[in-house]
Design a protein around this motif. Structure first.
Motif, PDB file in Angstrom:
ATOM      1  N   LEU A   2      25.486  30.715  27.412  1.00  0.00           N
ATOM      2  CA  LEU A   2      26.537  31.113  26.477  1.00  0.00           C
ATOM      3  C   LEU A   2      26.817  30.041  25.424  1.00  0.00           C
ATOM      4  O   LEU A   2      26.893  30.339  24.231  1.00  0.00           O
ATOM      5  CB  LEU A   2      27.802  31.431  27.286  1.00  0.00           C
ATOM      6  N   GLU A   3      26.944  28.789  25.825  1.00  0.00           N
ATOM      7  CA  GLU A   3      27.285  27.717  24.884  1.00  0.00           C
ATOM      8  C   GLU A   3      26.174  27.464  23.864  1.00  0.00           C
ATOM      9  O   GLU A   3      26.456  27.205  22.689  1.00  0.00           O
ATOM     10  CB  GLU A   3      27.598  26.418  25.651  1.00  0.00           C
ATOM     11  N   ILE A   4      24.932  27.530  24.291  1.00  0.00           N
ATOM     12  CA  ILE A   4      23.807  27.327  23.372  1.00  0.00           C
ATOM     13  C   ILE A   4      23.766  28.462  22.347  1.00  0.00           C
ATOM     14  O   ILE A   4      23.577  28.224  21.146  1.00  0.00           O
ATOM     15  CB  ILE A   4      22.483  27.214  24.146  1.00  0.00           C
ATOM     16  N   ASP A   5      23.973  29.687  22.821  1.00  0.00           N
ATOM     17  CA  ASP A   5      23.990  30.826  21.909  1.00  0.00           C
ATOM     18  C   ASP A   5      25.160  30.738  20.933  1.00  0.00           C
ATOM     19  O   ASP A   5      25.006  31.007  19.737  1.00  0.00           O
ATOM     20  CB  ASP A   5      24.063  32.142  22.694  1.00  0.00           C
ATOM     21  N   LEU A   6      26.333  30.345  21.411  1.00  0.00           N
ATOM     22  CA  LEU A   6      27.500  30.209  20.533  1.00  0.00           C
ATOM     23  C   LEU A   6      27.240  29.167  19.452  1.00  0.00           C
ATOM     24  O   LEU A   6      27.506  29.398  18.270  1.00  0.00           O
ATOM     25  CB  LEU A   6      28.740  29.843  21.344  1.00  0.00           C
ATOM     26  N   GLN A   7      26.721  28.022  19.843  1.00  0.00           N
ATOM     27  CA  GLN A   7      26.417  26.945  18.884  1.00  0.00           C
ATOM     28  C   GLN A   7      25.462  27.456  17.802  1.00  0.00           C
ATOM     29  O   GLN A   7      25.675  27.218  16.616  1.00  0.00           O
ATOM     30  CB  GLN A   7      25.815  25.746  19.631  1.00  0.00           C
ATOM     31  N   ALA A   8      24.434  28.186  18.216  1.00  0.00           N
ATOM     32  CA  ALA A   8      23.444  28.701  17.264  1.00  0.00           C
ATOM     33  C   ALA A   8      24.072  29.708  16.297  1.00  0.00           C
ATOM     34  O   ALA A   8      23.802  29.674  15.091  1.00  0.00           O
ATOM     35  CB  ALA A   8      22.276  29.334  18.015  1.00  0.00           C
ATOM     36  N   VAL A   9      24.922  30.588  16.808  1.00  0.00           N
ATOM     37  CA  VAL A   9      25.559  31.591  15.955  1.00  0.00           C
ATOM     38  C   VAL A   9      26.495  30.914  14.952  1.00  0.00           C
ATOM     39  O   VAL A   9      26.509  31.250  13.761  1.00  0.00           O
ATOM     40  CB  VAL A   9      26.303  32.641  16.808  1.00  0.00           C
ATOM     41  N   LEU A  10      27.292  29.956  15.399  1.00  0.00           N
ATOM     42  CA  LEU A  10      28.215  29.263  14.497  1.00  0.00           C
ATOM     43  C   LEU A  10      27.467  28.488  13.416  1.00  0.00           C
ATOM     44  O   LEU A  10      27.918  28.405  12.275  1.00  0.00           O
ATOM     45  CB  LEU A  10      29.154  28.353  15.279  1.00  0.00           C
ATOM     46  N   LYS A  11      26.301  27.947  13.754  1.00  0.00           N
ATOM     47  CA  LYS A  11      25.514  27.205  12.767  1.00  0.00           C
ATOM     48  C   LYS A  11      24.957  28.108  11.666  1.00  0.00           C
ATOM     49  O   LYS A  11      24.565  27.625  10.611  1.00  0.00           O
ATOM     50  CB  LYS A  11      24.392  26.421  13.447  1.00  0.00           C
ATOM     51  N   THR A  12      24.957  29.409  11.873  1.00  0.00           N
ATOM     52  CA  THR A  12      24.501  30.311  10.809  1.00  0.00           C
ATOM     53  C   THR A  12      25.512  30.388   9.674  1.00  0.00           C
ATOM     54  O   THR A  12      25.158  30.787   8.569  1.00  0.00           O
ATOM     55  CB  THR A  12      24.215  31.742  11.328  1.00  0.00           C
ATOM     56  N   VAL A  13      26.771  30.011   9.941  1.00  0.00           N
ATOM     57  CA  VAL A  13      27.789  30.044   8.882  1.00  0.00           C
ATOM     58  C   VAL A  13      28.191  28.656   8.405  1.00  0.00           C
ATOM     59  O   VAL A  13      28.796  28.519   7.344  1.00  0.00           O
ATOM     60  CB  VAL A  13      29.048  30.840   9.304  1.00  0.00           C
ATOM     61  N   CYS A  14      27.862  27.617   9.187  1.00  0.00           N
ATOM     62  CA  CYS A  14      28.223  26.247   8.811  1.00  0.00           C
ATOM     63  C   CYS A  14      27.264  25.282   9.519  1.00  0.00           C
ATOM     64  O   CYS A  14      27.136  25.339  10.743  1.00  0.00           O
ATOM     65  CB  CYS A  14      29.668  25.964   9.223  1.00  0.00           C
ATOM     66  N   PRO A  15      26.615  24.400   8.792  1.00  0.00           N
ATOM     67  CA  PRO A  15      25.650  23.506   9.434  1.00  0.00           C
ATOM     68  C   PRO A  15      26.286  22.448  10.342  1.00  0.00           C
ATOM     69  O   PRO A  15      25.628  21.923  11.228  1.00  0.00           O
ATOM     70  CB  PRO A  15      24.910  22.855   8.266  1.00  0.00           C
ATOM     71  N   GLN A  16      27.577  22.162  10.123  1.00  0.00           N
ATOM     72  CA  GLN A  16      28.244  21.149  10.944  1.00  0.00           C
ATOM     73  C   GLN A  16      29.104  21.841  12.008  1.00  0.00           C
ATOM     74  O   GLN A  16      30.197  22.320  11.719  1.00  0.00           O
ATOM     75  CB  GLN A  16      29.133  20.247  10.086  1.00  0.00           C
ATOM     76  N   VAL A  17      28.580  21.904  13.234  1.00  0.00           N
ATOM     77  CA  VAL A  17      29.279  22.520  14.352  1.00  0.00           C
ATOM     78  C   VAL A  17      29.272  21.530  15.510  1.00  0.00           C
ATOM     79  O   VAL A  17      28.220  20.993  15.859  1.00  0.00           O
ATOM     80  CB  VAL A  17      28.606  23.844  14.784  1.00  0.00           C
ATOM     81  N   PHE A  18      30.453  21.296  16.096  1.00  0.00           N
ATOM     82  CA  PHE A  18      30.590  20.303  17.154  1.00  0.00           C
ATOM     83  C   PHE A  18      31.361  20.883  18.340  1.00  0.00           C
ATOM     84  O   PHE A  18      32.327  21.623  18.144  1.00  0.00           O
ATOM     85  CB  PHE A  18      31.356  19.069  16.650  1.00  0.00           C
ATOM     86  N   MET A  19      30.941  20.516  19.547  1.00  0.00           N
ATOM     87  CA  MET A  19      31.709  20.869  20.737  1.00  0.00           C
ATOM     88  C   MET A  19      32.876  19.895  20.852  1.00  0.00           C
ATOM     89  O   MET A  19      32.701  18.689  20.687  1.00  0.00           O
ATOM     90  CB  MET A  19      30.828  20.793  21.983  1.00  0.00           C
ATOM     91  N   ARG A  20      34.057  20.392  21.105  1.00  0.00           N
ATOM     92  CA  ARG A  20      35.327  19.667  21.271  1.00  0.00           C
ATOM     93  C   ARG A  20      35.860  19.123  19.954  1.00  0.00           C
ATOM     94  O   ARG A  20      36.730  19.708  19.377  1.00  0.00           O
ATOM     95  CB  ARG A  20      35.243  18.572  22.331  1.00  0.00           C
ATOM     96  N   VAL A  21      35.368  17.998  19.474  1.00  0.00           N
ATOM     97  CA  VAL A  21      35.889  17.397  18.247  1.00  0.00           C
ATOM     98  C   VAL A  21      34.726  16.923  17.374  1.00  0.00           C
ATOM     99  O   VAL A  21      33.650  16.627  17.868  1.00  0.00           O
ATOM    100  CB  VAL A  21      36.838  16.197  18.528  1.00  0.00           C
ATOM    101  N   ALA A  22      34.989  16.836  16.084  1.00  0.00           N
ATOM    102  CA  ALA A  22      33.994  16.295  15.159  1.00  0.00           C
ATOM    103  C   ALA A  22      34.029  14.772  15.245  1.00  0.00           C
ATOM    104  O   ALA A  22      35.076  14.184  15.523  1.00  0.00           O
ATOM    105  CB  ALA A  22      34.304  16.752  13.737  1.00  0.00           C
ATOM    106  N   PRO A  23      32.905  14.116  15.009  1.00  0.00           N
ATOM    107  CA  PRO A  23      32.905  12.663  14.982  1.00  0.00           C
ATOM    108  C   PRO A  23      33.885  12.138  13.932  1.00  0.00           C
ATOM    109  O   PRO A  23      34.092  12.764  12.883  1.00  0.00           O
ATOM    110  CB  PRO A  23      31.468  12.306  14.608  1.00  0.00           C
ATOM    111  N   SER A  24      34.482  11.015  14.200  1.00  0.00           N
ATOM    112  CA  SER A  24      35.415  10.395  13.260  1.00  0.00           C
ATOM    113  C   SER A  24      34.757  10.229  11.898  1.00  0.00           C
ATOM    114  O   SER A  24      33.610   9.800  11.800  1.00  0.00           O
ATOM    115  CB  SER A  24      35.856   9.035  13.801  1.00  0.00           C
ATOM    116  N   GLY A  25      35.471  10.611  10.856  1.00  0.00           N
ATOM    117  CA  GLY A  25      34.959  10.460   9.500  1.00  0.00           C
ATOM    118  C   GLY A  25      34.101  11.605   9.009  1.00  0.00           C
ATOM    119  O   GLY A  25      33.538  11.524   7.914  1.00  0.00           O
TER     120      GLY A  25
END
Length: 117
Positions: A2-25
């Motif tokens: 499920l998580e791998i599929d979700l990550q892939a689907v979200l990347k179709t609308v935005c190249p920057q997708v992160f689990m939990r939080v985005a890296p600082s900056g």
């Protein structure tokens, strides 16, 4: 999974997708997501099925609140269309949010997603 599929689907609308939080900056528009629980799928004989359910919060961030809302709406459209990967249902309407540094506008929304174990 499920998580791998979700990550892939979200990347179709935005190249920057992160689990939990985005890296600082992290700059520009981005999406984060995190687990909030879910409903276990256990059969009467205590066996597990080939699917699992997770409650997932999806967060979209961009330069303005309206841009973040549009990004979240695009993410929702992509998740709802990904029926070959999982079944996603929004649990509520989007609400406003800020990133951890309180300098990027955002929106978040929770979903019930059932997909591959």
């Amino acid at each position: 999974m499920l998580e791998i599929d979700l990550q892939a689907v979200l990347k179709t609308v935005c190249p920057q997708v992160f689990m939990r939080v985005a890296p600082s900056g992290t700059k520009g528009r981005y999406i984060t997501w995190q687990h909030l629980g879910g409903d276990p799928i256990i059969f009467l004989d205590n066996s597990q099925g080939d699917k699992r359910n997770a409650q997932i919060q999806v967060n979209a961030y961009d330069g303005t609140g309206l841009d973040a809302l549009r990004l979240l709406q695009a993410a929702q459209a992509a998740m709802l269309a990904a029926t070959d990967k999982f079944s996603a249902s929004p649990l509520a309407e989007p609400i406003t949010a800020l990133d951890d540094a309180d300098d990027v506008a955002g929106y978040l929304q929770s979903y019930s997603i059932t997909g591959k174990r």
